[in-house]
Design a protein around this motif. Structure first.
Motif, PDB file in Angstrom:
ATOM      1  N   THR A 224       0.849  -1.190   0.000  1.00  0.00           N
ATOM      2  CA  THR A 224       0.000   0.000   0.000  1.00  0.00           C
ATOM      3  C   THR A 224       0.883   1.237   0.000  1.00  0.00           C
ATOM      4  O   THR A 224       1.805   1.347   0.814  1.00  0.00           O
ATOM      5  N   TYR A 225       0.622   2.129  -0.916  1.00  0.00           N
ATOM      6  CA  TYR A 225       1.417   3.354  -1.024  1.00  0.00           C
ATOM      7  C   TYR A 225       1.020   4.300   0.111  1.00  0.00           C
ATOM      8  O   TYR A 225      -0.151   4.659   0.257  1.00  0.00           O
ATOM      9  N   GLY A 226       2.000   4.702   0.909  1.00  0.00           N
ATOM     10  CA  GLY A 226       1.731   5.425   2.144  1.00  0.00           C
ATOM     11  C   GLY A 226       1.481   6.907   1.982  1.00  0.00           C
ATOM     12  O   GLY A 226       2.159   7.728   2.620  1.00  0.00           O
ATOM     13  N   PHE A 227       0.494   7.253   1.179  1.00  0.00           N
ATOM     14  CA  PHE A 227       0.137   8.653   0.952  1.00  0.00           C
ATOM     15  C   PHE A 227      -1.357   8.774   1.255  1.00  0.00           C
ATOM     16  O   PHE A 227      -2.202   8.700   0.362  1.00  0.00           O
ATOM     17  N   PRO A 228      -1.721   8.956   2.523  1.00  0.00           N
ATOM     18  CA  PRO A 228      -3.139   8.922   2.899  1.00  0.00           C
ATOM     19  C   PRO A 228      -3.980   9.982   2.215  1.00  0.00           C
ATOM     20  O   PRO A 228      -5.170   9.771   1.973  1.00  0.00           O
ATOM     21  N   GLU A 229      -3.381  11.121   1.871  1.00  0.00           N
ATOM     22  CA  GLU A 229      -4.138  12.178   1.204  1.00  0.00           C
ATOM     23  C   GLU A 229      -4.497  11.814  -0.232  1.00  0.00           C
ATOM     24  O   GLU A 229      -5.381  12.429  -0.834  1.00  0.00           O
ATOM     25  N   ILE A 230      -3.824  10.815  -0.789  1.00  0.00           N
ATOM     26  CA  ILE A 230      -4.105  10.362  -2.146  1.00  0.00           C
ATOM     27  C   ILE A 230      -4.901   9.057  -2.147  1.00  0.00           C
ATOM     28  O   ILE A 230      -5.879   8.912  -2.884  1.00  0.00           O
ATOM     29  N   TYR A 231      -4.495   8.102  -1.319  1.00  0.00           N
ATOM     30  CA  TYR A 231      -5.118   6.780  -1.338  1.00  0.00           C
ATOM     31  C   TYR A 231      -6.099   6.533  -0.198  1.00  0.00           C
ATOM     32  O   TYR A 231      -6.751   5.488  -0.165  1.00  0.00           O
ATOM     33  N   GLY A 232      -6.201   7.462   0.721  1.00  0.00           N
ATOM     34  CA  GLY A 232      -7.160   7.306   1.802  1.00  0.00           C
ATOM     35  C   GLY A 232      -6.539   6.734   3.060  1.00  0.00           C
ATOM     36  O   GLY A 232      -5.662   5.862   2.991  1.00  0.00           O
ATOM     37  N   ARG A 233      -7.015   7.180   4.191  1.00  0.00           N
ATOM     38  CA  ARG A 233      -6.476   6.744   5.470  1.00  0.00           C
ATOM     39  C   ARG A 233      -6.838   5.303   5.786  1.00  0.00           C
ATOM     40  O   ARG A 233      -6.055   4.577   6.397  1.00  0.00           O
ATOM     41  N   ALA A 234      -8.021   4.880   5.368  1.00  0.00           N
ATOM     42  CA  ALA A 234      -8.467   3.527   5.682  1.00  0.00           C
ATOM     43  C   ALA A 234      -7.547   2.473   5.066  1.00  0.00           C
ATOM     44  O   ALA A 234      -7.293   1.428   5.669  1.00  0.00           O
ATOM     45  N   ALA A 235      -7.056   2.740   3.859  1.00  0.00           N
ATOM     46  CA  ALA A 235      -6.185   1.778   3.192  1.00  0.00           C
ATOM     47  C   ALA A 235      -4.908   1.551   3.997  1.00  0.00           C
ATOM     48  O   ALA A 235      -4.408   0.415   4.085  1.00  0.00           O
ATOM     49  N   ILE A 236      -4.375   2.598   4.585  1.00  0.00           N
ATOM     50  CA  ILE A 236      -3.146   2.469   5.368  1.00  0.00           C
ATOM     51  C   ILE A 236      -3.444   1.845   6.726  1.00  0.00           C
ATOM     52  O   ILE A 236      -2.654   1.046   7.236  1.00  0.00           O
ATOM     53  N   ARG A 237      -4.566   2.183   7.320  1.00  0.00           N
ATOM     54  CA  ARG A 237      -4.921   1.598   8.621  1.00  0.00           C
ATOM     55  C   ARG A 237      -4.935   0.071   8.574  1.00  0.00           C
ATOM     56  O   ARG A 237      -4.503  -0.596   9.510  1.00  0.00           O
ATOM     57  N   ARG A 238      -5.434  -0.492   7.485  1.00  0.00           N
ATOM     58  CA  ARG A 238      -5.600  -1.944   7.420  1.00  0.00           C
ATOM     59  C   ARG A 238      -4.439  -2.652   6.713  1.00  0.00           C
ATOM     60  O   ARG A 238      -4.419  -3.889   6.641  1.00  0.00           O
ATOM     61  N   ALA A 239      -3.476  -1.913   6.207  1.00  0.00           N
ATOM     62  CA  ALA A 239      -2.399  -2.521   5.419  1.00  0.00           C
ATOM     63  C   ALA A 239      -1.397  -3.244   6.302  1.00  0.00           C
ATOM     64  O   ALA A 239      -1.105  -2.824   7.429  1.00  0.00           O
ATOM     65  N   ARG A 240      -0.845  -4.316   5.772  1.00  0.00           N
ATOM     66  CA  ARG A 240       0.284  -4.957   6.443  1.00  0.00           C
ATOM     67  C   ARG A 240       1.609  -4.393   5.933  1.00  0.00           C
ATOM     68  O   ARG A 240       2.534  -4.203   6.696  1.00  0.00           O
ATOM     69  N   PHE A 241       1.692  -4.141   4.615  1.00  0.00           N
ATOM     70  CA  PHE A 241       2.924  -3.634   4.010  1.00  0.00           C
ATOM     71  C   PHE A 241       2.657  -2.255   3.419  1.00  0.00           C
ATOM     72  O   PHE A 241       1.816  -2.104   2.524  1.00  0.00           O
TER      73      PHE A 241
END
Length: 311
Positions: free
Chosen positions: A92-109
């Motif tokens: 998961t690309y760690g740019f919450p303003e682009i991909y959303g905070r939820a995606a990073i919250r649940r990501a393993r990598f």
């Protein structure tokens, strides 16, 4: 219970700055290897597998090796600050303003964005996604960064050579940031990237010039500004600067660490020549600050906890 964090590569610039941002927090425990074991493979393997989240501040090959040391059956999560996994499937690309905070919250990598791509993508990705800029335009990116972005070797070079003021590079083309920029902006072609390093420890300006009149399917300058303002209206990290066009933008040698980012839409609205500009700290939102922001989201706490947002 406090989360156990292991920074692999804690002695480097990015690792040190992440450690500074996490020091004193009660919700994390920092696991550090003694200096004599920092490069010991067995000690690193053990540390990587007993932590809750590993933050990799390593060269690309060493980062790939570190990921390979982690037991696939474990629950260890990873933030990779290298460029090894920024366009890798399953990360998961760690740019919450682009991909959303939820995606990073649940990501393993999670792959930490590069500093130059952070500025470019913040400006271009939302506009391409909304159809306000064409995906098939040959974009150019002009950027300068503090010399800390080049790692310890370049830091030593700038600080030992008193007459070194500017270092342009990437002239052989094919820079490793190009795939990241193209992929996450959704572009048909990689941009033409012109990076340089200046005689300042930290700070960065990334610029994308837009000849709107010559660009098919491009929105007007006011529409671009409005769209970026709406996109970032809820962000406490990224801001769109409104008001009168500044006569100049500055980077200062003695700038303090800063984890925010300012976006500017500049130019003559009458003739549709516009300069999209991002100003950030290459060690902040461009590296360590972004890693801590992702860490906060993965831990389920306030995303700006520990960030330094007063410029």
């Amino acid at each position: 219970m406090a989360a156990r964090i292991f920074i692999d590569g804690a002695a480097g610039t990015t690792g040190l700055e992440i450690h500074q941002r996490l020091s004193g927090r009660t919700d994390v425990v920092l696991h550090r290897l003694p200096d004599e074991l920092r490069k010991d493979r067995n000690a690193r393997r053990e540390a990587l597998n007993i932590c809750d989240i590993a933050i990799l501040c390593l060269p690309d090959d060493a980062a790939r090796e570190a990921v390979g040391m982690i037991d696939p059956a474990s629950n260890v999560r990873v933030i990779d600050a290298s460029s090894a996994h920024r366009v890798t499937e399953g990360w998961t690309y760690g740019f919450p303003e682009i991909y959303g905070r939820a995606a990073i919250r649940r990501a393993r990598f999670v792959s930490n964005p590069g500093c130059y791509p952070t500025g470019f993508l913040a400006l271009v990705a939302p506009l391409v996604r909304e159809g306000l800029l064409p995906a098939d335009w040959p974009y150019s990116v002009h950027a300068v960064s503090g010399y800390s972005g080049g790692g310890n070797a370049l830091i030593d070079r700038f600080e030992s050579e008193g007459d070194l003021a500017w270092r342009g590079y990437g002239y052989a083309m094919g820079h490793k940031h190009l795939a990241e920029m193209q992929t996450h902006a959704g572009l048909a072609h990689p941009p033409l990237f012109a990076p340089a390093v200046i005689d300042a420890m930290r700070g960065m300006v990334v610029e994308v010039p837009l000849p709107l009149r010559a660009m098919p399917r491009a929105a007007t300058a006011p529409e671009l500004r409005s769209a970026l303002s709406v996109h970032y209206r809820e962000s406490r990290v990224v801001s769109v600067v409104e008001g009168e066009t500044p006569q100049e933008l500055l980077l200062r040698r003695g700038a303090a660490p800063w984890d925010g980012m300012e976006l500017f839409i500049l130019g003559e609205m009458a003739n549709d020549q516009v300069r999209l500009v991002a100003r950030l700290d290459n060690l902040g939102k461009g590296a360590s600050g972004a890693a801590v922001q992702s860490l906060n989201l993965m831990l389920g706490c306030d995303e700006i906890r520990g960030l330094q947002l007063s410029a």
